[in-house]
Enzyme design. Structure first.
Site, PDB file in Angstrom:
ATOM      1  N   LYS A  65     -13.658  -3.720   5.845  1.00 24.06           N
ATOM      2  CA  LYS A  65     -13.375  -4.532   4.673  1.00 24.06           C
ATOM      3  C   LYS A  65     -14.478  -5.558   4.428  1.00 24.06           C
ATOM      4  O   LYS A  65     -15.221  -5.939   5.333  1.00 24.06           O
ATOM      5  CB  LYS A  65     -12.035  -5.250   4.832  1.00 24.06           C
ATOM      6  N   CYS A 107       0.795  -1.234   0.000  1.00 19.00           N
ATOM      7  CA  CYS A 107       0.000   0.000   0.000  1.00 19.00           C
ATOM      8  C   CYS A 107       0.831   1.291   0.000  1.00 19.00           C
ATOM      9  O   CYS A 107       0.606   2.160  -0.846  1.00 19.00           O
ATOM     10  CB  CYS A 107      -0.956   0.032   1.193  1.00 19.00           C
ATOM     11  N   GLN A 112       1.546 -10.992  -3.091  1.00 21.62           N
ATOM     12  CA  GLN A 112       0.171 -10.498  -3.067  1.00 21.62           C
ATOM     13  C   GLN A 112      -0.230 -10.011  -4.461  1.00 21.62           C
ATOM     14  O   GLN A 112       0.538  -9.305  -5.112  1.00 21.62           O
ATOM     15  CB  GLN A 112       0.028  -9.319  -2.105  1.00 21.62           C
ATOM     16  N   ASP A 157      -1.982  -7.527  -5.365  1.00 22.64           N
ATOM     17  CA  ASP A 157      -2.479  -6.355  -4.656  1.00 22.64           C
ATOM     18  C   ASP A 157      -2.906  -5.266  -5.641  1.00 22.64           C
ATOM     19  O   ASP A 157      -2.304  -5.120  -6.703  1.00 22.64           O
ATOM     20  CB  ASP A 157      -1.343  -5.814  -3.786  1.00 22.64           C
ATOM     21  N   HIS A 176      -8.486  -0.717  -1.241  1.00 20.12           N
ATOM     22  CA  HIS A 176      -7.506  -1.794  -1.319  1.00 20.12           C
ATOM     23  C   HIS A 176      -8.246  -3.049  -1.772  1.00 20.12           C
ATOM     24  O   HIS A 176      -9.332  -3.338  -1.268  1.00 20.12           O
ATOM     25  CB  HIS A 176      -6.890  -2.091   0.053  1.00 20.12           C
ATOM     26  N   HIS A 229      -4.688  -1.012  -5.650  1.00 24.22           N
ATOM     27  CA  HIS A 229      -5.239   0.139  -4.942  1.00 24.22           C
ATOM     28  C   HIS A 229      -5.922   1.050  -5.945  1.00 24.22           C
ATOM     29  O   HIS A 229      -5.335   1.405  -6.963  1.00 24.22           O
ATOM     30  CB  HIS A 229      -4.144   0.883  -4.178  1.00 24.22           C
ATOM     31  N   ARG A 289       6.617 -10.989   6.060  1.00 27.95           N
ATOM     32  CA  ARG A 289       5.995 -10.776   7.368  1.00 27.95           C
ATOM     33  C   ARG A 289       6.536 -11.821   8.336  1.00 27.95           C
ATOM     34  O   ARG A 289       6.573 -13.011   8.008  1.00 27.95           O
ATOM     35  CB  ARG A 289       4.467 -10.894   7.283  1.00 27.95           C
TER      36      ARG A 289
END
Length: 580
Positions: free
Chosen positions: A409, A279, A326, A328, A455, A330, A308
């Site tokens: 979310k 992000c 990910q 991912d 997201h 945005h 992580r």
């Protein structure tokens, strides 16, 4: 029209967890209660016990649970003050209950469960569902295993013993669950990953998967599928660095809310962090130039590798790792675009899941205790997500307090072939991070406004999604996804040249093929291809070479069919195009 739904299985699981607590204290003098929680089909309860439990101990506990359930003793619960609860559990020397109670806000009421002299203090979430259960009903349950668990998930705190179990209203449901569990052991992605040569782990990088060529091919296919939908839905693909400085992570809020899960380094006497999320990098990309309202929505997507920290005891094949990719994205939008973009994102995720035949459920998660932003912003964000779900007439459950620290979310929970639920896709609404990074666009009056960020992820973790697929298909992948789609088996060494000619034609047609010309009996090589779960075997000998044909044998079938190679290739290409 509201489509909010509750989980009807919760009452039996809640009651079974409390029966477990009673049984443990009855069977093991001096045992102290931790906390319990419900899982998708079961529950777990943490205990502080004088000695480690084994499989025989679980059988003894089950016998006590059976006897307690047969008593059908009435139970009740009531709201009491935190101070009153502390007195009760201090008198019982229940140190973990006392510690948990002390962590609660002073004004928060406590729910006390009482049955035949046994008392427990419940998470308020379980009060409503427990009201649906009667002591005259006898749950059907099974204790599965016991493991160690840090108190409150904190590795600096003592380890308690966590007992896992499942509970149902009817015996047939338990029998079905146990049958699926047996099948799950056969489909374990760690076992199949080794057998099919997809991935490996090494002590040199604990919790970090190494992908072998076949596993890499499957990951590439998943990314290729996703990229087609990125193009369809108007995304731009980007890449951001793996390591960024501490100041940026402080600005994003991750330093305060997430740093215990992050890896750090020092460069030129400055602290840096390996990214656990993509992000903040996307915020910097958006901020790179001046934006007009005409430019929005901006949709950035990245296949970003993140790291992580996970406790070693929590690592679990591809399901729980320390580095993963990910898918991912945005979306930077105006307030007027929020609902439409959420609808489009829901549609995109639904279309991709449909390719795999996944059923799914939706969950709306609201503001957690550890969050940032105003009450007004959170209320607006939560309402926006709920409105979209209601307008689309989608059923969803509510998961209070489990949103991201920056916003609520919608989570997708897919159901695999073994009826297990996995949280994968997510859509998160964020008013906080764009403000923290000073993002802006200029509206039609040329006034500076702050965009809202959505997201979203479809697979979530490509690694974890691959693990789910391995178990969902049991390693028998559809042709479009299989790392090797065709195995060519010459009957004898004299047929190897014809086999190689066939392989060249298949490769030219974009089909993934391997030639097995080993000096082994044909039956052995057929069994090997079956173990590798290759969708199609092409067997060639004298007759096939002379006629210019092939013998086609599909996975799992005994019969073979004589066929022209071009006809076979056209059929397989169609299946690949239709993703079957």
């Amino acid at each position: 029209m509201s489509h909010f739904v509750q989980d009807p299985a919760s009452p039996v699981r809640s009651y079974a967890a409390l029966l477990l607590a009673r049984a443990v204290q009855q069977a093991f003098a001096g045992g102290k209660l931790g906390l319990f929680a419900l899982t998708n089909q079961g529950f777990y309860y943490d205990f502080d016990l004088p000695s480690p439990l084994g499989e025989e101990d679980l059988k003894i506990i089950e016998q006590h649970m059976d006897a307690l359930a047969a008593e059908k003793a009435p139970f009740g619960y009531r709201d009491i003050s935190k101070e009153e609860a502390l007195l009760i559990f201090e008198a019982r020397e229940e140190r973990w209950k006392v510690e948990w109670l002390k962590s609660l806000p002073a004004s928060e009421p406590v729910l006390l469960f009482e049955q035949s002299g046994f008392v427990d203090v419940l998470d308020i979430r379980y009060s409503a569902v427990l009201a649906e259960w009667s002591a005259s009903q006898k749950p059907v349950f099974k204790l599965l295993n016991v493991s160690g668990a840090y108190w409150e998930g904190d590795s600096s705190k003592p380890v308690l013993q966590r007992i896992y179990g499942v509970a149902f209203e009817h015996g047939k449901e338990l029998r079905r669950f146990l049958s699926l569990q047996e099948e799950a052991q056969k489909r374990d992605h760690r076992k199949l990953g080794k057998q099919l040569e997809l991935f490996m782990f090494a002590d040199e990088a604990p919790g970090m998967p190494f992908y072998l060529p076949k596993g890499t091919q499957m990951r590439n296919e998943l990314e290729n599928l996703s990229r087609r939908y990125l193009k369809k839905y108007g995304y731009e693909e980007v890449r951001t660095p793996f390591i960024m400085n501490r100041q940026m992570w402080e600005q994003s809020g991750h330093w305060e809310h997430y740093r215990e899960n992050m890896y750090f380094s020092e460069i030129d006497h400055h602290q840096y962090a390996v990214k656990p999320m993509n992000c903040p990098g996307h915020m910097l990309l958006y901020k790179n130039k001046r934006r007009s309202y005409r430019d929005l929505p901006v949709r950035y997507a990245e296949y970003g590798q993140v790291h992580r920290y996970e406790y070693s005891g929590a690592l679990n094949g591809l399901f729980r790792v320390r580095t993963f990719c990910q898918d991912d994205a945005h979306l930077f939008v105006t307030p007027e675009q929020v609902e439409q973009e959420i609808k489009r994102t829901l549609q995109m995720i639904q279309e991709i899941y449909g390719i795999f035949g996944f059923e799914y459920s939706l969950e709306l998660s609201t503001r957690p205790a550890d969050s940032m932003g105003s009450d007004e912003q959170w209320e607006l964000a939560e309402q926006a997500l709920a409105t979209v779900l209601d307008e689309l007439e989608l059923d969803y459950s509510l998961n209070p307090g489990d949103g991201a620290f920056y916003g609520p979310k919608i989570d997708f929970h897919i159901k695999d072939a073994l009826d297990r639920s996995h949280q994968c896709g997510t859509i998160q609404l964020d008013f906080q991070m764009p403000e923290k990074f000073g993002l802006s666009y200029y509206d039609e009056r040329n006034e500076r406004q702050t965009p809202i960020v959505i997201h979203r992820a479809v697979y979530g973790s490509i690694d974890r999604f691959l693990g789910i697929l391995i178990e969902h298909y049991g390693g028998v992948f559809p042709a479009w996804l299989a790392p090797v789609q065709v195995a060519v088996l010459p009957v004898a060494e004299t047929h190897a040249a014809y086999g190689e000619e066939i392989c060249q034609k298949l490769r030219s047609a974009g089909i993934r093929v391997e030639l097995d010309e080993r000096n082994e009996k044909l039956g052995y090589r057929i069994r090997e291809a079956q173990l590798q779960k290759v969708p199609y075997m092409l067997i060639v000998g004298d007759a096939e070479r002379e006629a210019g044909l092939i013998q086609v044998r599909a996975f799992g079938e005994q019969r073979q069919e004589s066929m022209d190679l071009d006809v076979f290739m056209a059929s397989l290409q169609q299946r690949m195009a239709e993703q079957k």
